[in-house]
Design a protein around this motif. Structure first.
Motif, PDB file in Angstrom:
ATOM      1  N   LEU A  27      67.926  56.752  19.780  1.00  0.00           N
ATOM      2  CA  LEU A  27      68.062  55.869  20.264  1.00  0.00           C
ATOM      3  C   LEU A  27      67.813  56.025  22.741  1.00  0.00           C
ATOM      4  O   LEU A  27      67.432  54.782  23.036  1.00  0.00           O
ATOM      5  CB  LEU A  27      67.947  54.586  20.291  1.00  0.00           C
ATOM      6  CG  LEU A  27      67.342  54.634  18.903  1.00  0.00           C
ATOM      7  CD1 LEU A  27      68.452  52.550  18.218  1.00  0.00           C
ATOM      8  CD2 LEU A  27      66.044  53.786  18.694  1.00  0.00           C
ATOM      9  N   ARG A  28      68.210  56.771  22.446  1.00  0.00           N
ATOM     10  CA  ARG A  28      68.963  57.042  23.990  1.00  0.00           C
ATOM     11  C   ARG A  28      67.751  57.231  24.722  1.00  0.00           C
ATOM     12  O   ARG A  28      68.477  58.572  24.790  1.00  0.00           O
ATOM     13  CB  ARG A  28      69.513  57.501  23.994  1.00  0.00           C
ATOM     14  CG  ARG A  28      71.109  56.390  23.409  1.00  0.00           C
ATOM     15  CD  ARG A  28      72.726  56.771  23.710  1.00  0.00           C
ATOM     16  NE  ARG A  28      72.542  56.988  25.837  1.00  0.00           N
ATOM     17  CZ  ARG A  28      73.806  57.294  26.010  1.00  0.00           C
ATOM     18  NH1 ARG A  28      74.124  58.503  25.373  1.00  0.00           N
ATOM     19  NH2 ARG A  28      73.625  57.683  27.420  1.00  0.00           N
ATOM     20  N   ARG A  29      66.778  57.174  24.464  1.00  0.00           N
ATOM     21  CA  ARG A  29      65.151  57.782  25.353  1.00  0.00           C
ATOM     22  C   ARG A  29      66.014  58.297  26.621  1.00  0.00           C
ATOM     23  O   ARG A  29      65.261  59.275  27.006  1.00  0.00           O
ATOM     24  CB  ARG A  29      64.325  56.952  25.529  1.00  0.00           C
ATOM     25  CG  ARG A  29      64.262  56.829  23.931  1.00  0.00           C
ATOM     26  CD  ARG A  29      62.941  55.226  23.790  1.00  0.00           C
ATOM     27  NE  ARG A  29      61.503  56.189  23.800  1.00  0.00           N
ATOM     28  CZ  ARG A  29      60.907  56.946  23.657  1.00  0.00           C
ATOM     29  NH1 ARG A  29      61.421  57.460  22.375  1.00  0.00           N
ATOM     30  NH2 ARG A  29      59.646  57.717  23.882  1.00  0.00           N
ATOM     31  N   SER A  30      66.625  57.831  27.948  1.00  0.00           N
ATOM     32  CA  SER A  30      66.834  58.315  28.581  1.00  0.00           C
ATOM     33  C   SER A  30      67.218  59.416  29.066  1.00  0.00           C
ATOM     34  O   SER A  30      67.363  59.872  29.653  1.00  0.00           O
ATOM     35  CB  SER A  30      67.733  57.418  29.420  1.00  0.00           C
ATOM     36  OG  SER A  30      69.101  56.321  28.973  1.00  0.00           O
ATOM     37  N   LEU A  31      68.274  60.064  27.853  1.00  0.00           N
ATOM     38  CA  LEU A  31      67.913  61.333  27.817  1.00  0.00           C
ATOM     39  C   LEU A  31      67.137  62.653  27.685  1.00  0.00           C
ATOM     40  O   LEU A  31      67.599  63.496  27.931  1.00  0.00           O
ATOM     41  CB  LEU A  31      68.800  61.313  26.795  1.00  0.00           C
ATOM     42  CG  LEU A  31      69.865  60.650  26.208  1.00  0.00           C
ATOM     43  CD1 LEU A  31      71.340  61.118  24.885  1.00  0.00           C
ATOM     44  CD2 LEU A  31      71.225  61.094  27.025  1.00  0.00           C
ATOM     45  N   ARG A  32      66.242  62.247  27.490  1.00  0.00           N
ATOM     46  CA  ARG A  32      65.163  63.410  27.231  1.00  0.00           C
ATOM     47  C   ARG A  32      64.233  62.273  28.374  1.00  0.00           C
ATOM     48  O   ARG A  32      63.490  63.189  28.445  1.00  0.00           O
ATOM     49  CB  ARG A  32      64.330  62.618  26.122  1.00  0.00           C
ATOM     50  CG  ARG A  32      65.725  62.965  24.721  1.00  0.00           C
ATOM     51  CD  ARG A  32      64.616  63.161  23.146  1.00  0.00           C
ATOM     52  NE  ARG A  32      63.738  61.733  23.193  1.00  0.00           N
ATOM     53  CZ  ARG A  32      64.684  60.851  22.274  1.00  0.00           C
ATOM     54  NH1 ARG A  32      66.083  60.815  21.988  1.00  0.00           N
ATOM     55  NH2 ARG A  32      63.910  59.658  22.505  1.00  0.00           N
TER      56      ARG A  32
END
Length: 115
Positions: A27-32
């Motif tokens: 759910l931590r899309r900012s990592l990708r």
């Protein structure tokens, strides 16, 4: 959203009673995706359990196990797209969140119109 069958059950009638997030990293899309919005696990669960949710097969699922839910997270104040997979086959009502992201304008409009 679809009249497709999932393990013999029409998609719109799949039991979705319990939703959990075993790996919140997804759910931590900012990592990708730089600049993407991260989704808190509780917000993904709220959207997936929205009584007005829309349910369809996830077109991106390679295994064809995932379904896509469009629902509103009250806590986040946004309509989200939540991809879930069942714990069991046929589905017993328990699902795991694979990923989630904010719905785009078109999807929000569909949700508002149909929900």
């Amino acid at each position: 959203m679809s009249d497709d069958l999932y393990d013999g059950v029409p998609i719109g009638f799949l039991p979705i009673d319990v939703v959990h997030v075993p790996d919140p990293t997804h759910l931590r899309r900012s990592l990708r995706y730089p600049g993407a919005v991260d989704i808190a696990p509780e917000h993904a669960v709220q959207a997936a359990l929205d009584p007005r949710r829309l349910v369809a097969r996830d077109p991106g699922s390679r295994t064809r196990e995932a379904i896509r839910i469009v629902g509103r997270s009250r806590g986040m104040g946004r309509v989200l797209i939540v991809v879930v997979v069942p714990e069991d086959h046929p589905p017993t009502g328990v699902w795991r969140v694979a990923t989630a992201w904010p719905a785009d304008r078109r999807t929000r409009a569909i949700y508002m119109e149909r929900a």
